[in-house]
Design a protein around this motif. Structure first.
Motif, PDB file in Angstrom:
ATOM      1  N   GLU A 169      13.014  38.929 -20.521  1.00 37.84           N
ATOM      2  CA  GLU A 169      11.828  38.233 -20.014  1.00 37.84           C
ATOM      3  C   GLU A 169      10.756  38.121 -21.092  1.00 37.84           C
ATOM      4  O   GLU A 169      10.115  37.073 -21.244  1.00 37.84           O
ATOM      5  CB  GLU A 169      11.268  38.989 -18.802  1.00 37.84           C
ATOM      6  CG  GLU A 169      12.162  38.935 -17.573  1.00 37.84           C
ATOM      7  CD  GLU A 169      11.671  39.847 -16.456  1.00 37.84           C
ATOM      8  OE1 GLU A 169      10.627  40.523 -16.660  1.00 37.84           O
ATOM      9  OE2 GLU A 169      12.316  39.888 -15.388  1.00 37.84           O
ATOM     10  N   ASP A 170      10.590  39.181 -21.855  1.00 33.92           N
ATOM     11  CA  ASP A 170       9.589  39.180 -22.927  1.00 33.92           C
ATOM     12  C   ASP A 170       9.945  38.156 -23.998  1.00 33.92           C
ATOM     13  O   ASP A 170       9.086  37.387 -24.459  1.00 33.92           O
ATOM     14  CB  ASP A 170       9.505  40.580 -23.539  1.00 33.92           C
ATOM     15  CG  ASP A 170       8.467  40.674 -24.648  1.00 33.92           C
ATOM     16  OD1 ASP A 170       7.316  40.246 -24.427  1.00 33.92           O
ATOM     17  OD2 ASP A 170       8.799  41.200 -25.733  1.00 33.92           O
ATOM     18  N   ALA A 171      11.216  38.123 -24.391  1.00 35.26           N
ATOM     19  CA  ALA A 171      11.647  37.163 -25.411  1.00 35.26           C
ATOM     20  C   ALA A 171      11.498  35.725 -24.914  1.00 35.26           C
ATOM     21  O   ALA A 171      11.067  34.837 -25.654  1.00 35.26           O
ATOM     22  CB  ALA A 171      13.095  37.442 -25.808  1.00 35.26           C
ATOM     23  N   THR A 172      11.839  35.491 -23.662  1.00 36.64           N
ATOM     24  CA  THR A 172      11.743  34.143 -23.095  1.00 36.64           C
ATOM     25  C   THR A 172      10.300  33.670 -23.048  1.00 36.64           C
ATOM     26  O   THR A 172       9.990  32.513 -23.375  1.00 36.64           O
ATOM     27  CB  THR A 172      12.351  34.110 -21.682  1.00 36.64           C
ATOM     28  OG1 THR A 172      13.723  34.544 -21.755  1.00 36.64           O
ATOM     29  CG2 THR A 172      12.308  32.712 -21.105  1.00 36.64           C
ATOM     30  N   GLU A 173       9.385  34.556 -22.650  1.00 36.72           N
ATOM     31  CA  GLU A 173       7.968  34.196 -22.609  1.00 36.72           C
ATOM     32  C   GLU A 173       7.435  33.892 -24.006  1.00 36.72           C
ATOM     33  O   GLU A 173       6.639  32.961 -24.194  1.00 36.72           O
ATOM     34  CB  GLU A 173       7.161  35.316 -21.962  1.00 36.72           C
ATOM     35  CG  GLU A 173       7.356  35.444 -20.467  1.00 36.72           C
ATOM     36  CD  GLU A 173       6.979  34.155 -19.739  1.00 36.72           C
ATOM     37  OE1 GLU A 173       5.918  33.577 -20.053  1.00 36.72           O
ATOM     38  OE2 GLU A 173       7.762  33.723 -18.875  1.00 36.72           O
ATOM     39  N   LYS A 174       7.866  34.662 -24.981  1.00 34.79           N
ATOM     40  CA  LYS A 174       7.445  34.396 -26.364  1.00 34.79           C
ATOM     41  C   LYS A 174       7.940  33.027 -26.826  1.00 34.79           C
ATOM     42  O   LYS A 174       7.203  32.264 -27.462  1.00 34.79           O
ATOM     43  CB  LYS A 174       7.989  35.479 -27.298  1.00 34.79           C
ATOM     44  CG  LYS A 174       7.289  36.817 -27.184  1.00 34.79           C
ATOM     45  CD  LYS A 174       7.885  37.821 -28.158  1.00 34.79           C
ATOM     46  CE  LYS A 174       7.173  39.167 -28.058  1.00 34.79           C
ATOM     47  NZ  LYS A 174       7.768  40.174 -28.971  1.00 34.79           N
TER      48      LYS A 174
END
Length: 236
Positions: A169-174
Motif C-alpha cells: 500500500e505504501d509503495a502504491t501510494e508513492k
C-alpha cells in the motif's frame, strides 16, 4: 551459384529492416518505488541461556559437582511446566586452570591448580509469565552464568503478512503521488519483490544473580516485523 547469392542477398535485405525496427522499438516508460510496512505482535516465546559453572581440583570432581547442580536445575524447570523438547544442552566445556609465575629469565612457569566445568542449557519458555520464576529458581539451584533472554514468536507469519500488505500500500501510494506530480497515468505492475526484517528486542542480561531479588522482573514488550517491497509500474 548466382541464384544462391541472390537468395542470400534477399534474406539480408529482409533481416536488416527487421533488426532496425526492433532497435527503434521505444522502451515503455516505467517508475520504480520502494514501500515499507511494519506490524507488531506480543512475543509468545522466551529463549533463555542458563549455565552452571563449577571448579575443583580434578576434572572428575568438577564434572560431578556440575552434573549434580545441572540435574537439579533441569528437574526444577521441568516441574514448572517446561517440556523435554524445549530443554537442550547447548554447550559443555572442561578447562584446566593454571597459575603462571614469572621466572628470572623472562619465561613463565605454569602450575595446574584445578579444572573448570561449564554446562549450558538453552530453554524455550512458552508461558512467558513464568520466565522470571524460572530464572529465580534456576539461580537458587546452581545457575551462576548466562541469564540471557530473547523474546520471539513461534509463528509470526500472520504479522509479516500484515506488514507486507502495508508495504505494498505504501509503495502504491508513492507511485500514485509521483505519477500525479509528473502528469502521467499509472499503469499495471510490471515487477514486485520484497524483503522481510524481523526487528527483535535486543537480548537482555537478566539480573538473575542478584541474591537480593526474590523474583526476577521481566518485561516482554512487543516484537515488530518490517517488510520492504520494490515495485515497478508501467506508465501510460
Amino acid at each position: 551459384m548466382n541464384r544462391r547469392m541472390m537468395a542470400l542477398g534477399l534474406a539480408a535485405a529482409i533481416a536488416v529492416p527487421a533488426a532496425a525496427s526492433a532497435a527503434e522499438t521505444p522502451v515503455q516508460p516505467r517508475i520504480v518505488v520502494t514501500g515499507e510496512g511494519q506490524a507488531s505482535i506480543a512475543p509468545d516465546l522466551a529463549l533463555l541461556s542458563l549455565s552452571v559453572m563449577r571448579e575443583s581440583a580434578t576434572a572428575r570432581e568438577a564434572l560431578d559437582a556440575n552434573n549434580a547442580a545441572m540435574n537439579d536445575v533441569t528437574e526444577a524447570i521441568k516441574g514448572m511446566g517446561v517440556e523435554n523438547r524445549d530443554i537442550q544442552t547447548s554447550g559443555l566445556q572442561i578447562f584446566p586452570r593454571y597459575n603462571f609465575t614469572n621466572k628470572p629469565d623472562g619465561t613463565q612457569e605454569a602450575q595446574l591448580v584445578g579444572y573448570q566445568v561449564t554446562n549450558t542449557l538453552s530453554v524455550r519458555v512458552r508461558d512467558i509469565s513464568k520466565t522470571g520464576e524460572i530464572l529465580d529458581k534456576a539461580v537458587t539451584l546452581g545457575v551462576n552464568q548466562g541469564g540471557n533472554i530473547t523474546f520471539t514468536n513461534e509463528d509470526p507469519s500472520a504479522t509479516v503478512t500484515e506488514a507486507r500488505k502495508r508495504a505494498v500500500e505504501d509503495a502504491t501510494e508513492k507511485a500514485k503521488t509521483l505519477a500525479g506530480a509528473a502528469f502521467v497515468k499509472l499503469g499495471r505492475v510490471l515487477e514486485i519483490s520484497d524483503q522481510t526484517f524481523g526487528i527483535q528486542p535486543m537480548p537482555i542480561e537478566a539480573k538473575a544473580f542478584d541474591r537480593a531479588l526474590s523474583a526476577v522482573p521481566i518485561q516482554a514488550g512487543e516484537n515488530s516485523y518490517r517488510v520492504q517491497v520494490n515495485m515497478t509500474f508501467e506508465l501510460e
